[in-house]
Design a protein around this motif. Sequence first.
Motif, mmCIF file in Angstrom:
data_model
loop_
_atom_site.group_PDB
_atom_site.id
_atom_site.type_symbol
_atom_site.label_atom_id
_atom_site.label_comp_id
_atom_site.label_asym_id
_atom_site.label_seq_id
_atom_site.Cartn_x
_atom_site.Cartn_y
_atom_site.Cartn_z
ATOM 1 N N GLY A 15 33.525 26.353 55.961
ATOM 2 C CA GLY A 15 34.890 26.121 56.440
ATOM 3 C C GLY A 15 35.176 24.663 56.708
ATOM 4 N N SER A 17 37.373 22.685 55.019
ATOM 5 C CA SER A 17 38.611 22.199 54.398
ATOM 6 C C SER A 17 39.664 21.725 55.399
ATOM 7 C CB SER A 17 39.218 23.306 53.526
ATOM 8 O OG SER A 17 39.249 24.532 54.236
ATOM 9 N N ARG A 18 39.495 22.118 56.654
ATOM 10 C CA ARG A 18 40.512 21.770 57.666
ATOM 11 C C ARG A 18 39.841 21.704 59.025
ATOM 12 N NH1 ARG A 18 43.666 25.893 58.985
ATOM 13 N NH2 ARG A 18 42.662 27.575 57.836
ATOM 14 N N VAL A 20 38.179 21.533 62.620
ATOM 15 C CA VAL A 20 36.872 21.128 63.139
ATOM 16 C C VAL A 20 35.885 20.890 61.991
ATOM 17 C CG1 VAL A 20 34.872 21.964 64.445
ATOM 18 C CG2 VAL A 20 37.184 22.256 65.380
ATOM 19 N N ALA A 40 37.936 28.664 51.691
ATOM 20 C CA ALA A 40 38.367 29.947 51.126
ATOM 21 C C ALA A 40 39.734 29.813 50.463
ATOM 22 C CB ALA A 40 38.398 31.025 52.205
ATOM 23 N N ARG A 41 40.731 29.333 51.215
ATOM 24 C CA ARG A 41 42.104 29.317 50.706
ATOM 25 C C ARG A 41 42.642 27.923 50.430
ATOM 26 N NH1 ARG A 41 44.450 32.428 55.626
ATOM 27 N NH2 ARG A 41 42.793 31.096 56.434
ATOM 28 N N SER A 42 42.094 26.919 51.128
ATOM 29 C CA SER A 42 42.728 25.595 51.112
ATOM 30 C C SER A 42 42.064 24.666 50.096
ATOM 31 C CB SER A 42 42.656 24.990 52.512
ATOM 32 O OG SER A 42 43.191 25.878 53.468
ATOM 33 N N ASP A 66 34.172 32.512 50.053
ATOM 34 C CA ASP A 66 34.825 33.265 51.124
ATOM 35 C C ASP A 66 33.755 33.871 52.023
ATOM 36 O OD1 ASP A 66 36.148 35.200 52.693
ATOM 37 O OD2 ASP A 66 37.726 35.410 51.186
ATOM 38 N N SER A 67 33.762 33.492 53.264
ATOM 39 C CA SER A 67 32.721 33.931 54.208
ATOM 40 C C SER A 67 32.734 35.437 54.455
ATOM 41 C CB SER A 67 32.871 33.201 55.549
ATOM 42 O OG SER A 67 32.504 31.858 55.409
ATOM 43 N N ASN A 93 30.541 26.856 60.663
ATOM 44 C CA ASN A 93 31.798 26.525 61.356
ATOM 45 C C ASN A 93 32.943 27.482 61.035
ATOM 46 O OD1 ASN A 93 33.980 24.550 62.490
ATOM 47 N ND2 ASN A 93 34.558 24.923 60.353
ATOM 48 N N TYR A 157 37.502 38.032 70.264
ATOM 49 C CA TYR A 157 37.081 36.689 69.814
ATOM 50 C C TYR A 157 35.901 36.208 70.663
ATOM 51 C CZ TYR A 157 37.331 31.625 68.990
ATOM 52 O OH TYR A 157 37.033 30.309 68.696
ATOM 53 N N LYS A 161 31.844 35.132 69.703
ATOM 54 C CA LYS A 161 31.209 33.857 70.020
ATOM 55 C C LYS A 161 30.023 34.061 70.970
ATOM 56 C CE LYS A 161 33.889 31.371 67.413
ATOM 57 N NZ LYS A 161 33.355 30.659 66.226
ATOM 58 N N ILE A 190 40.398 22.244 70.919
ATOM 59 C CA ILE A 190 40.359 21.154 69.944
ATOM 60 C C ILE A 190 41.642 21.221 69.131
ATOM 61 C CG2 ILE A 190 39.079 20.124 68.016
ATOM 62 C CD1 ILE A 190 37.466 20.235 70.665
ATOM 63 N N THR A 192 43.686 21.530 66.366
ATOM 64 C CA THR A 192 43.646 21.919 64.954
ATOM 65 C C THR A 192 44.831 22.847 64.699
ATOM 66 O OG1 THR A 192 42.375 23.956 65.313
ATOM 67 C CG2 THR A 192 41.099 21.927 65.004
ATOM 68 N N ASN A 195 44.716 25.844 66.841
ATOM 69 C CA ASN A 195 44.971 25.654 68.272
ATOM 70 C C ASN A 195 45.608 24.282 68.498
ATOM 71 O OD1 ASN A 195 44.968 25.980 71.025
ATOM 72 N ND2 ASN A 195 42.787 25.585 71.297
HETATM 73 N N1 LIG Z 1 40.237 24.625 67.657
HETATM 74 C C1 LIG Z 1 39.703 25.045 68.804
HETATM 75 O O1 LIG Z 1 40.264 24.882 69.882
HETATM 76 C C2 LIG Z 1 38.362 25.735 68.775
HETATM 77 C C3 LIG Z 1 37.777 25.990 70.023
HETATM 78 C C4 LIG Z 1 36.550 26.639 70.062
HETATM 79 C C5 LIG Z 1 35.930 27.001 68.885
HETATM 80 N N2 LIG Z 1 36.535 26.743 67.694
HETATM 81 C C6 LIG Z 1 35.820 27.169 66.480
HETATM 82 O O2 LIG Z 1 35.746 26.116 65.567
HETATM 83 C C7 LIG Z 1 35.735 26.628 64.233
HETATM 84 C C8 LIG Z 1 36.845 25.965 63.436
HETATM 85 O O3 LIG Z 1 38.087 26.218 64.089
HETATM 86 P P1 LIG Z 1 39.406 25.390 63.730
HETATM 87 O O4 LIG Z 1 40.185 25.259 64.964
HETATM 88 O O5 LIG Z 1 39.055 24.168 62.939
HETATM 89 O O6 LIG Z 1 40.137 26.447 62.780
HETATM 90 P P2 LIG Z 1 41.169 26.198 61.574
HETATM 91 O O7 LIG Z 1 41.924 24.946 61.769
HETATM 92 O O8 LIG Z 1 41.898 27.489 61.416
HETATM 93 O O9 LIG Z 1 40.181 26.008 60.304
HETATM 94 C C9 LIG Z 1 39.366 27.091 59.944
HETATM 95 C C10 LIG Z 1 38.437 26.680 58.809
HETATM 96 O O10 LIG Z 1 37.627 27.838 58.502
HETATM 97 C C11 LIG Z 1 37.810 28.164 57.144
HETATM 98 N N3 LIG Z 1 37.792 29.600 56.935
HETATM 99 C C12 LIG Z 1 38.542 30.567 57.534
HETATM 100 N N4 LIG Z 1 38.271 31.755 56.983
HETATM 101 C C13 LIG Z 1 37.337 31.539 56.038
HETATM 102 C C14 LIG Z 1 36.649 32.380 55.132
HETATM 103 N N5 LIG Z 1 36.888 33.703 55.069
HETATM 104 N N6 LIG Z 1 35.734 31.814 54.305
HETATM 105 C C15 LIG Z 1 35.489 30.493 54.337
HETATM 106 N N7 LIG Z 1 36.113 29.646 55.156
HETATM 107 C C16 LIG Z 1 37.032 30.175 56.002
HETATM 108 C C17 LIG Z 1 39.167 27.601 56.745
HETATM 109 O O11 LIG Z 1 39.152 27.389 55.348
HETATM 110 P P3 LIG Z 1 40.414 27.765 54.371
HETATM 111 O O12 LIG Z 1 41.638 27.162 54.957
HETATM 112 O O13 LIG Z 1 39.999 27.161 53.071
HETATM 113 O O14 LIG Z 1 40.492 29.251 54.335
HETATM 114 C C18 LIG Z 1 39.181 26.298 57.554
HETATM 115 O O15 LIG Z 1 38.488 25.288 56.883
HETATM 116 C C19 LIG Z 1 35.887 28.150 64.362
HETATM 117 O O16 LIG Z 1 34.624 28.769 64.323
HETATM 118 C C20 LIG Z 1 36.504 28.306 65.730
HETATM 119 O O17 LIG Z 1 36.241 29.573 66.300
HETATM 120 C C21 LIG Z 1 37.738 26.124 67.612
#
Ligand SMILES: NC(=O)c1ccc[n+]([C@@H]2O[C@H](COP(=O)([O-])OP(=O)(O)OC[C@H]3O[C@@H](n4cnc5c(N)ncnc54)[C@H](OP(=O)(O)O)[C@@H]3O)[C@@H](O)[C@H]2O)c1
Length: 248
Positions: A15, A17-18, A20, A40-42, A66-67, A93, A157, A161, A190, A192, A195
């Motif tokens: 993951g 592509s976007r 974290v 997966a999608r981006s 795709d995970s 991630n 969720y 975790k 974080i 993104t 969030n």
């Molecule tokens: N942001 C926060 O506040 C926060 C806090 C605590 C933990 N986290 C954790 O940090 C990680 C990243 O979160 P984020 O905020 O960066 O999320 P995000 O902006 O939604 O990005 C999610 C990433 O995961 C990839 N992904 C989603 N479904 C997938 C799949 N089926 N197969 C492969 N890749 C997939 C997406 O790729 P595509 O777009 O290509 O599908 C994207 O690169 C997650 O595990 C999340 O639980 C985030």
Amino acid sequence: MTTRPLEGKTALVTGGSRGVGAGIVARLAADGAKVAFTYARSADRAKAVAAEAVAAGGIAHPIHADSRHEQDIEAAVARTADRFGGLDILVNNAGVGSFAPITDLKIDEIDAMLTINVRSTIIAIREALAHMDDGGRIINIGSINADRTPFPGQSVYALTKGAVSSLTRGLAHELAPRGITVNNVQPGPIDTEANPADGPFATALLGVMATDRFGTAAEIGAFVSYLAGPDAAYITGSSLNVDGGFTA
Ligand SMILES: NC(=O)c1ccc[n+]([C@@H]2O[C@H](COP(=O)([O-])OP(=O)(O)OC[C@H]3O[C@@H](n4cnc5c(N)ncnc54)[C@H](OP(=O)(O)O)[C@@H]3O)[C@@H](O)[C@H]2O)c1
């Protein structure tokens, strides 16, 4: 000439592509690792992440995987190891969250959280270990919600975790004889797309934190890079918060 801390190392980030994951890819590549990452999608976003890393003097290679699918994860690990001649660092991630009271959660949302956040992490680790030499690094991206779940709608969720945290502890014992460390980075809020710092939950989240801002993907990337490096060999089985005082 200064040596970059991860020079000569190879990494796979799921993951990337976007958000974290993109921050982790950028930092690992900047610190000298050869980095493959899944999306997966981006597709366009993934290309841009790779191009930025290369422009900054690094190596980054996007892989569509795709995970949700075991075969995709297996293929991504195998392609990374083939391309780079091994795998030293795995960062799990890729993750999704559906936030709603349990009575409102749809089965597809429940399945996606369990499959992507937990099942894919297990599969990626299992596959990576076939290619990982002694001294490798496994870094999971969990969430502070494993330890603190102050708002309604986060329970499933948080469960996923929590599972990542437990998996991390068990594997630390299993893999210590090989000098492989396993850790779980638990981000707080974080900024993104999942969030956003200006999103609907921001005011509530900031209200329970010590700091008055969201963290950045680059800050998570910096910590992951430290855990991936030689100075972190004595850290294993730990769930480590990078959360702006969310748990303080
Ligand atoms: N942001 C926060 O506040 C926060 C806090 C605590 C933990 N986290 C954790 O940090 C990680 C990243 O979160 P984020 O905020 O960066 O999320 P995000 O902006 O939604 O990005 C999610 C990433 O995961 C990839 N992904 C989603 N479904 C997938 C799949 N089926 N197969 C492969 N890749 C997939 C997406 O790729 P595509 O777009 O290509 O599908 C994207 O690169 C997650 O595990 C999340 O639980 C985030």
